[in-house]
Design a protein around this motif. Sequence first.
Motif, PDB file in Angstrom:
ATOM      1  N   UNK A 174       0.834  -1.204   0.000  1.00 14.62           N
ATOM      2  CA  UNK A 174       0.000   0.000   0.000  1.00 14.62           C
ATOM      3  C   UNK A 174       0.866   1.251   0.000  1.00 14.62           C
ATOM      4  N   UNK A 175       2.000   1.206   0.693  1.00 12.58           N
ATOM      5  CA  UNK A 175       2.885   2.371   0.691  1.00 12.58           C
ATOM      6  C   UNK A 175       3.504   2.583  -0.687  1.00 12.58           C
ATOM      7  N   UNK A 176       3.930   1.500  -1.328  1.00 16.16           N
ATOM      8  CA  UNK A 176       4.499   1.615  -2.676  1.00 16.16           C
ATOM      9  C   UNK A 176       3.451   2.129  -3.658  1.00 16.16           C
ATOM     10  N   UNK A 177       2.236   1.660  -3.495  1.00 15.32           N
ATOM     11  CA  UNK A 177       1.139   2.123  -4.358  1.00 15.32           C
ATOM     12  C   UNK A 177       0.915   3.621  -4.150  1.00 15.32           C
ATOM     13  N   UNK A 178       0.938   4.052  -2.902  1.00 15.99           N
ATOM     14  CA  UNK A 178       0.736   5.463  -2.598  1.00 15.99           C
ATOM     15  C   UNK A 178       1.842   6.319  -3.196  1.00 15.99           C
ATOM     16  N   UNK A 179       3.089   5.855  -3.085  1.00 17.59           N
ATOM     17  CA  UNK A 179       4.228   6.607  -3.627  1.00 17.59           C
ATOM     18  C   UNK A 179       4.103   6.784  -5.133  1.00 17.59           C
ATOM     19  N   UNK A 180       3.756   5.709  -5.841  1.00 18.49           N
ATOM     20  CA  UNK A 180       3.633   5.776  -7.298  1.00 18.49           C
ATOM     21  C   UNK A 180       2.402   6.581  -7.706  1.00 18.49           C
ATOM     22  N   UNK A 181       1.363   6.503  -6.911  1.00 20.02           N
ATOM     23  CA  UNK A 181       0.155   7.266  -7.201  1.00 20.02           C
ATOM     24  C   UNK A 181       0.445   8.761  -7.177  1.00 20.02           C
ATOM     25  N   UNK A 182       1.208   9.211  -6.186  1.00 24.35           N
ATOM     26  CA  UNK A 182       1.585  10.628  -6.094  1.00 24.35           C
ATOM     27  C   UNK A 182       2.419  11.026  -7.303  1.00 24.35           C
ATOM     28  N   UNK A 183       3.335  10.168  -7.713  1.00 30.35           N
ATOM     29  CA  UNK A 183       4.199  10.447  -8.865  1.00 30.35           C
ATOM     30  C   UNK A 183       3.388  10.638 -10.142  1.00 30.35           C
ATOM     31  N   UNK A 184       2.488   9.708 -10.418  1.00 28.13           N
ATOM     32  CA  UNK A 184       1.749   9.771 -11.682  1.00 28.13           C
ATOM     33  C   UNK A 184       0.652  10.842 -11.658  1.00 28.13           C
ATOM     34  N   UNK A 185       0.135  11.140 -10.478  1.00 29.89           N
ATOM     35  CA  UNK A 185      -0.792  12.273 -10.376  1.00 29.89           C
ATOM     36  C   UNK A 185      -0.076  13.580 -10.700  1.00 29.89           C
TER      37      UNK A 185
END
Length: 404
Positions: free
Chosen positions: A156-167
């Motif tokens: 979930x943390x990795x998903x959150x990190x990548x989500x911020x990047x692509x947003x």
Amino acid sequence: MAKKKMDPPSNFKDHRSAGFDSLNGHTDNKNKKLKIHNKSDTPDNIVLKQNEMIRKCLSLESQLPRFMSDYFMFLKNAVALSTRLAYLSDVLFFCNYLVNELQFSGAQSPVDIDATAFYKLTAKDINLFLADYCTRYIVETENADYIMENHNRSLARKRSSLSVLFKFFYRDQLMEKNISEGLNPIKLPKPQPDAIKRLEVEEVQKMINAVETGEGLTEKELQYWEKTKLRDKAMLVLFTTYGLRVSEIQQLNLSSFNYARGEFKIYRKRAKEVNMPLNHSALSVINEYIKLERLTTSDLDDPLFVSLQGTRMTVRSIRELVKKYTSIAMQTSRDKGYSPHKLRATAASSLIQYGFSIYDVQNLLDHDNVTTTQLYAAHKKNAKRDVINNYEILDEFNDVKKNK
């Protein structure tokens, strides 16, 4: 079957400065001594810790593609320093995966990744990385190969990190779609109050007794105990009274304490300065330690808790200390002892059990959300029995009749 990875992830590397030190204003040189020109109220040891985290961030950024430079600036201004470091680490891990597992865009290393190809990544690519690769992979080092497993919280943390990047890339119109909206949800187990690990009040008493008497310590441990028992007791009292984080304990200085005002200053997450009131218990154990046991330190700053070598105690040594005494309190093996964070949970549960308001405890422990504090409220012993025994409905009715 575990997937192989050519290079270790960033957290296996020795992070070095990327070159320019934003706090010093000069290029790093191993022969140069790091000095602090500090005009703020922040203690030098906190400034040094922040500087080290910035150096790690710069090191990670130097390994990532140059087209992410605007994203680096965004993180610098938008999130806490610790969050920035975590996000950069996760993004580098993902880029290493693209290069080593997918031979993405013909890049030899993450820094060579082509921007155009990166902007064409889809939600399916990210979901495959999270669900297929991240769950289990192998890290190869010179001495051993490590099987790495990530469970839902790490995913979930990795998903959150990548989500911020692509947003960020979508917001800056570098990507046509906001692919973060297509990322598969990762279910996190709902926290169960009964599963929260903490010491009972009776076990806290046993722990303090162990540090006072040396009971339960091995012969070798007793040799060190004679020289550190007052220090160890002071730390354990602060942990269980205030629910402090291990970093907050480790960073305490002699100058953190204002005895005239009866308070001491701590530095919390997101660089928040907080004044904590001193009660008699905390004041007595700290004074006893300082007067009778604290060693003269060679550190330039003034650490409160000092090792036998005369330097500031490390987070690791504090963790080991807590693990040792909590294992004695619970009558279990050393490896089953609790971490400092479990003493934070102990403080929360004990305060609520003694009748303090959830909102007061939330404020003391610096919980962002009161629902976190409410988890500890469920530990209040015999809570249902207390409620029912103190509400006798027939007695209430009889009182009403008598008053009529």
